[in-house]
Design an enzyme around this catalytic site. Structure first.
Site, PDB file in Angstrom:
ATOM      1  N   LYS A  11       0.986  -1.180   0.165  1.00  0.00           N
ATOM      2  CA  LYS A  11      -0.080   0.011  -0.011  1.00  0.00           C
ATOM      3  C   LYS A  11       0.773   1.269  -0.029  1.00  0.00           C
ATOM      4  O   LYS A  11       2.055   1.345   0.436  1.00  0.00           O
ATOM      5  CB  LYS A  11      -1.076   0.059   1.248  1.00  0.00           C
ATOM      6  CG  LYS A  11      -0.288   0.098   2.668  1.00  0.00           C
ATOM      7  CD  LYS A  11       0.032   1.719   2.992  1.00  0.00           C
ATOM      8  CE  LYS A  11       0.992   1.678   4.359  1.00  0.00           C
ATOM      9  NZ  LYS A  11       1.759   2.740   4.361  1.00  0.00           N
ATOM     10  N   PRO A  99       9.680  -4.139  -0.900  1.00  0.00           N
ATOM     11  CA  PRO A  99      10.749  -4.055   0.049  1.00  0.00           C
ATOM     12  C   PRO A  99      10.321  -3.684   1.493  1.00  0.00           C
ATOM     13  O   PRO A  99       9.278  -3.401   2.006  1.00  0.00           O
ATOM     14  CB  PRO A  99      11.176  -2.395  -0.518  1.00  0.00           C
ATOM     15  CG  PRO A  99      10.174  -1.979  -1.313  1.00  0.00           C
ATOM     16  CD  PRO A  99       9.330  -3.252  -1.804  1.00  0.00           C
ATOM     17  N   ALA A 102       9.909  -0.486   4.509  1.00  0.00           N
ATOM     18  CA  ALA A 102       9.702   0.580   3.627  1.00  0.00           C
ATOM     19  C   ALA A 102       8.585   1.449   3.839  1.00  0.00           C
ATOM     20  O   ALA A 102       8.575   2.464   2.985  1.00  0.00           O
ATOM     21  CB  ALA A 102       9.842   0.125   2.247  1.00  0.00           C
ATOM     22  N   GLY A 103       7.775   1.333   4.641  1.00  0.00           N
ATOM     23  CA  GLY A 103       6.369   2.247   4.659  1.00  0.00           C
ATOM     24  C   GLY A 103       5.430   1.607   3.831  1.00  0.00           C
ATOM     25  O   GLY A 103       4.487   2.498   3.229  1.00  0.00           O
ATOM     26  N   ALA A 105       3.619  -1.292   3.916  1.00  0.00           N
ATOM     27  CA  ALA A 105       2.964  -2.399   4.793  1.00  0.00           C
ATOM     28  C   ALA A 105       3.331  -3.785   4.293  1.00  0.00           C
ATOM     29  O   ALA A 105       2.436  -4.636   4.302  1.00  0.00           O
ATOM     30  CB  ALA A 105       1.391  -2.205   4.510  1.00  0.00           C
ATOM     31  N   GLY A 106       4.471  -4.292   3.851  1.00  0.00           N
ATOM     32  CA  GLY A 106       4.770  -5.496   3.462  1.00  0.00           C
ATOM     33  C   GLY A 106       4.399  -6.511   4.511  1.00  0.00           C
ATOM     34  O   GLY A 106       3.893  -7.521   4.308  1.00  0.00           O
ATOM     35  N   GLY A 107       5.004  -6.338   5.909  1.00  0.00           N
ATOM     36  CA  GLY A 107       4.633  -7.272   6.841  1.00  0.00           C
ATOM     37  C   GLY A 107       3.265  -7.435   7.175  1.00  0.00           C
ATOM     38  O   GLY A 107       2.783  -8.337   7.436  1.00  0.00           O
ATOM     39  N   SER A 108       2.124  -6.261   7.183  1.00  0.00           N
ATOM     40  CA  SER A 108       1.023  -6.267   7.376  1.00  0.00           C
ATOM     41  C   SER A 108       0.141  -7.103   6.317  1.00  0.00           C
ATOM     42  O   SER A 108      -0.768  -7.815   6.312  1.00  0.00           O
ATOM     43  CB  SER A 108       0.558  -4.975   7.661  1.00  0.00           C
ATOM     44  OG  SER A 108       1.060  -4.059   8.540  1.00  0.00           O
ATOM     45  N   ASP A 141      -2.478  -1.603  10.146  1.00  0.00           N
ATOM     46  CA  ASP A 141      -2.444  -1.573   8.745  1.00  0.00           C
ATOM     47  C   ASP A 141      -3.099  -2.910   8.417  1.00  0.00           C
ATOM     48  O   ASP A 141      -3.449  -3.121   6.919  1.00  0.00           O
ATOM     49  CB  ASP A 141      -1.202  -1.486   8.045  1.00  0.00           C
ATOM     50  CG  ASP A 141      -0.771   0.000   8.200  1.00  0.00           C
ATOM     51  OD1 ASP A 141      -1.498   0.923   8.279  1.00  0.00           O
ATOM     52  OD2 ASP A 141       0.664   0.119   7.800  1.00  0.00           O
TER      53      ASP A 141
HETATM   54  O1  C5P Z   1      -0.086  -1.063  14.834  1.00  0.00           O
HETATM   55  P1  C5P Z   1       1.289  -1.368  14.206  1.00  0.00           P
HETATM   56  O2  C5P Z   1       1.967  -2.528  14.797  1.00  0.00           O
HETATM   57  O3  C5P Z   1       1.560  -0.966  12.780  1.00  0.00           O
HETATM   58  O4  C5P Z   1       2.111   0.118  14.966  1.00  0.00           O
HETATM   59  C1  C5P Z   1       3.346   0.119  15.203  1.00  0.00           C
HETATM   60  C2  C5P Z   1       3.773   1.227  16.180  1.00  0.00           C
HETATM   61  O5  C5P Z   1       3.462   2.430  15.709  1.00  0.00           O
HETATM   62  C3  C5P Z   1       2.904   1.247  17.155  1.00  0.00           C
HETATM   63  O6  C5P Z   1       3.694   0.389  18.563  1.00  0.00           O
HETATM   64  C4  C5P Z   1       2.787   2.660  17.674  1.00  0.00           C
HETATM   65  O7  C5P Z   1       4.006   2.783  18.493  1.00  0.00           O
HETATM   66  C5  C5P Z   1       2.737   3.197  16.553  1.00  0.00           C
HETATM   67  N1  C5P Z   1       1.665   3.582  16.045  1.00  0.00           N
HETATM   68  C6  C5P Z   1       0.731   4.687  16.549  1.00  0.00           C
HETATM   69  N2  C5P Z   1      -0.549   5.166  15.958  1.00  0.00           N
HETATM   70  C7  C5P Z   1      -0.962   4.200  15.082  1.00  0.00           C
HETATM   71  C8  C5P Z   1      -0.475   3.336  14.584  1.00  0.00           C
HETATM   72  C9  C5P Z   1       0.709   2.911  15.146  1.00  0.00           C
HETATM   73  O8  C5P Z   1       1.277   5.481  17.670  1.00  0.00           O
HETATM   74  N3  C5P Z   1      -2.323   4.618  14.672  1.00  0.00           N
END
Ligand code: C5P
Length: 314
Positions: A11, A99, A102-103, A105-108, A141
């Site tokens: 994404k 990648p 990378a931002g 969302a590969g893992g998600s 994500d």
């Molecule tokens: O939900 P996810 O595992 O992607 O989040 C990773 C980290 O990013 C969380 O531990 C939190 O520190 C931060 N995060 C946040 N607010 C969000 C999504 C993520 O602060 N809406």
């Protein structure tokens, strides 16, 4: 032996606004998220032993219980007790194209594919919203990655409102292999620098949401106005990530100067994308970028907007 092979889409964020700090410690967001055709290939296969195994040949992807794909299988197994004993365990094979770190969302997206794949493998009959509820327990994500397409995402990123899709746009994506951004670091740094600008109450969050929903970016997507969309790209994370990553900042500047519709960093970065109208323009711009920055560790990909999150491979 039973197996399913799924394509898990990356994404990009066309819009990402950090609105406030939530009581659960996460940030309240308003985003426009878009699936793209760059996909990982995930195979889920029944195995005779009562176990979850992950195989991935990418050196930066752990093949143990820390992998979000493993956690997705463990969550389904825990919520549907007895399935593993009855139908066997699961081997998850991840073929990476997206990648890592990378931002994008590969893992998600890999976790989302495991949820969909196990639902099929174990005949669970879960609905898309049930899969997304499970996904929300794994990461913010993951619900989006299950369904994909074009959406407005609010809350911590898990509240999804579909938008009429734009699947005509193409893009060039680039990332230096040596550059990584930790998402928790990006949020913490943003909070430290901009926490005093956060809106503090839910009514203000809702007012801001309404303003964005009727604002230029969402209207551009809804009306499939690609020029307007490209001129309203916005990502709050650029304010903290680019100053800390000058190489990525220079990459963004170079990409923005190559003549596409618009350029932005995706999510918490450090991947950067430029939007263009056609596949041919994407290839031309990718070639120009490789010539302008002939660094061996610069990864460059072309892709198009996609209406799918997880898809069974045909
Ligand atoms: O939900 P996810 O595992 O992607 O989040 C990773 C980290 O990013 C969380 O531990 C939190 O520190 C931060 N995060 C946040 N607010 C969000 C999504 C993520 O602060 N809406």
């Amino acid at each position: 032996m039973r197996l399913y092979t799924l394509l898990a889409a990356a994404k990009i964020n066309l819009y990402l606004e950090i609105v406030g700090s939530r009581p659960d410690g996460f940030h309240e967001l308003i985003m426009v998220m878009q699936s793209v055709s760059l996909c990982d290939r995930i195979t889920v296969r029944s195995i005779g032993v009562d176990a979850i195994r992950v195989r991935c040949d990418h050196p930066l992807v752990p093949a143990d219980e820390t992998n979000l794909a493993y956690k997705a299988a463990a969550l389904v197994s825990q919520r549907c007790p007895g399935m593993m004993a009855k139908l066997g365990g699961v081997e998850i094979t991840i073929e990476k194209q997206i990648p890592v770190g990378a931002g994008l969302a590969g893992g998600s997206s890999n976790a989302a594919a495991v949820l969909v794949g196990l639902d099929l493998l174990w005949n669970l009959g879960l609905t898309q919203s049930e899969l997304q509820e499970l996904g929300a327990e794994l990461g913010s994500d993951v619900p989006f990655c299950v369904s994909g397409g074009s959406v407005i995402a609010t809350g911590r990123g898990e509240q999804l409102d579909p938008l009429p899709g734009i699947d005509s746009l193409h893009l060039v994506l680039a990332k230096y292999e040596s550059e990584f951004v930790s998402t928790p670091w990006a949020y913490q740094t943003y909070r430290a620098q901009y926490g005093d600008t956060y809106l503090s109450d839910t009514q203000s969050w809702q007012e801001r949401q309404s303003a964005v929903r009727s604002g230029a970016m969402v209207q551009a997507v809804a009306q499939r106005d690609t020029q307007a969309l490209a001129s309203h790209l916005c990502n709050d994370f650029e304010k903290v990530v680019l100053p800390a990553h000058p190489k990525t900042a220079a990459l963004r500047e170079t990409m923005a100067g190559l003549g596409g519709l618009g350029t932005l960093m995706s999510g918490s970065g450090p991947s950067v994308f430029t939007l263009v109208e056609t596949a041919a323009e994407a290839e031309t711009l990718a070639d120009r970028l490789r010539s302008a920055l002939p660094a061996p560790d610069l990864g460059v990909w072309t892709a198009r907007f996609s209406s799918s999150g997880v898809q069974l491979e045909s």
